[in-house]
Write a protein that holds these residues in place. Structure first.
Motif, short mmCIF file in Angstrom:
data_model
loop_
_atom_site.label_atom_id
_atom_site.label_comp_id
_atom_site.label_asym_id
_atom_site.label_seq_id
_atom_site.Cartn_x
_atom_site.Cartn_y
_atom_site.Cartn_z
N TYR A 1 -15.16 24.18 30.43
CA TYR A 1 -14.50 24.48 31.70
C TYR A 1 -13.28 25.34 31.39
N SER B 1 -3.81 20.86 41.96
CA SER B 1 -4.88 21.64 41.34
C SER B 1 -5.28 21.05 39.99
N ALA C 1 -16.55 14.42 37.49
CA ALA C 1 -17.65 14.27 38.46
C ALA C 1 -18.91 14.97 37.98
N ASP C 2 -18.73 16.14 37.35
CA ASP C 2 -19.88 16.92 36.89
C ASP C 2 -20.54 16.33 35.64
N ALA D 1 -7.37 17.90 40.81
CA ALA D 1 -8.68 18.30 41.31
C ALA D 1 -9.56 18.84 40.18
N GLY D 2 -8.97 19.59 39.27
CA GLY D 2 -9.74 20.15 38.17
C GLY D 2 -10.31 19.09 37.26
N LYS E 1 -10.78 15.94 38.00
CA LYS E 1 -11.76 15.18 38.78
C LYS E 1 -13.11 15.89 38.80
N GLN E 2 -13.07 17.21 38.92
CA GLN E 2 -14.34 17.95 38.97
C GLN E 2 -15.07 17.87 37.64
N VAL E 3 -14.35 17.99 36.53
CA VAL E 3 -14.97 17.88 35.21
C VAL E 3 -15.65 16.52 35.06
N ARG F 1 -18.03 27.36 32.70
CA ARG F 1 -17.73 26.90 34.05
C ARG F 1 -16.25 27.19 34.36
N LEU G 1 -12.72 27.15 36.58
CA LEU G 1 -11.90 26.36 37.49
C LEU G 1 -10.64 27.13 37.86
#
Length: 273
Positions: free
Chosen positions: A29, A58, A68-69, A61-62, A64-66, A47, A49
């Motif tokens: 990421y 931010s 979650a994915d 959120a970043g 969390k996205q890692v 990927r 971000l």
């Protein structure tokens, strides 16, 4: 597959690191404010971000996205940073604080966000990109060097604190690298102190920074970061890039006044070249 998060990935060391980590088999990421400049990375399968290390939302959120994915994070490369130069009396405190926000507190906040996940995994690696500037000093660079000294001290404390949980903390100390860094530093330097009492020091230091074309390519540092990431037992520090080893050696063996004379002499010679 191991998962890596790299900040400051829109150019230079961060961009090169994202590419080399992906080649090494990581799910990468790449995070930066300038998402449009990371299209080349996206095309290579990295990927992307959008992340501002001065914006807590931010960063939250970043991460969390890692998670979650992928459900995990194995490597954090804290690379985002810049150099703000100028005579100490000329630089507003607001700029000094912003330098710390980017170079220290953004780094620290991301460590806070990823450590719980690494601790749960009982494994992880945090790579903090410092600088030889975390061990040496220059005139007109008080704020920048303060931030890098802080990164060095923070990293040492974290290394001991996180060791029981299987988390390694590594410092990377680049020397002169061909990136946007020197241009930004010189622009700030001339803007703040190009005229007035410090103008001669500005002229000399700008000439010294102007030798950046002799610097190493960002890939040199990216390769070292990959080495640190993959090592079974990484070193606590890796110094690399043009001038890094001899400069750090000089700092270790010379007394303060001796190093002062060495550095000021190098500035004068650069200005005469």
């Amino acid at each position: 597959m191991k998962v890596a998060l790299v900040t400051g990935a829109s150019s230079g060391i961060g961009e090169s690191t994202a590419v080399e980590l992906q080649k090494a088999g990581y799910t990468v990421y790449a995070a930066a404010r300038r998402v449009q400049r990371m299209e080349g990375l996206r095309e290579q399968g990295v990927r992307v971000l959008e992340m501002d290390v001065t914006d807590d939302d931010s960063m939250v959120a970043g991460v969390k996205q890692v998670i979650a994915d992928t459900g995990r994070i194995d490597l954090l490369v804290n690379n985002a940073g810049y150099g703000s130069y100028g005579a100490f009396e000329d630089v507003p405190l607001s700029e000094g604080k912003y330098q710390f926000e980017v170079n220290v507190f953004g780094l620290a906040r991301l460590v806070q966000l990823v450590v719980p996940h690494m601790r749960k995994q009982r494994s992880g690696r945090i790579v903090n990109v410092s600088s030889i500037g975390g061990k040496i000093y220059e005139p007109l660079g008080g704020w920048y060097h303060s931030t890098k000294f802080a990164v060095e001290g923070l990293s040492d404390s974290l290394r001991l604190e996180l060791k029981p949980f299987g988390i390694d903390v590594v410092v990377i100390q680049p020397g002169a690298i061909k990136t946007e860094w020197s241009g930004i530093a010189v622009d700030n330097l001339k803007k703040r102190s190009g005229e007035g009492a410090y103008s001669e020091q500005v002229r000399q230091l700008s000439a010294f920074f102007g030798q950046a074309d002799r610097g190493s390519e960002p890939k040199v540092i990216a390769d070292v970061i990959v080495k640190a990431a993959r090592a079974r037992r990484p070193r606590t520090r890796y110094a690399a890039g043009f001038g890094a080893a001899p400069i750090l050696f000089a700092r270790r063996v010379l007394p303060d006044r001796g190093f002062d004379a060495l550095f000021l002499g190098a500035m004068r010679r650069a200005a005469k070249a």
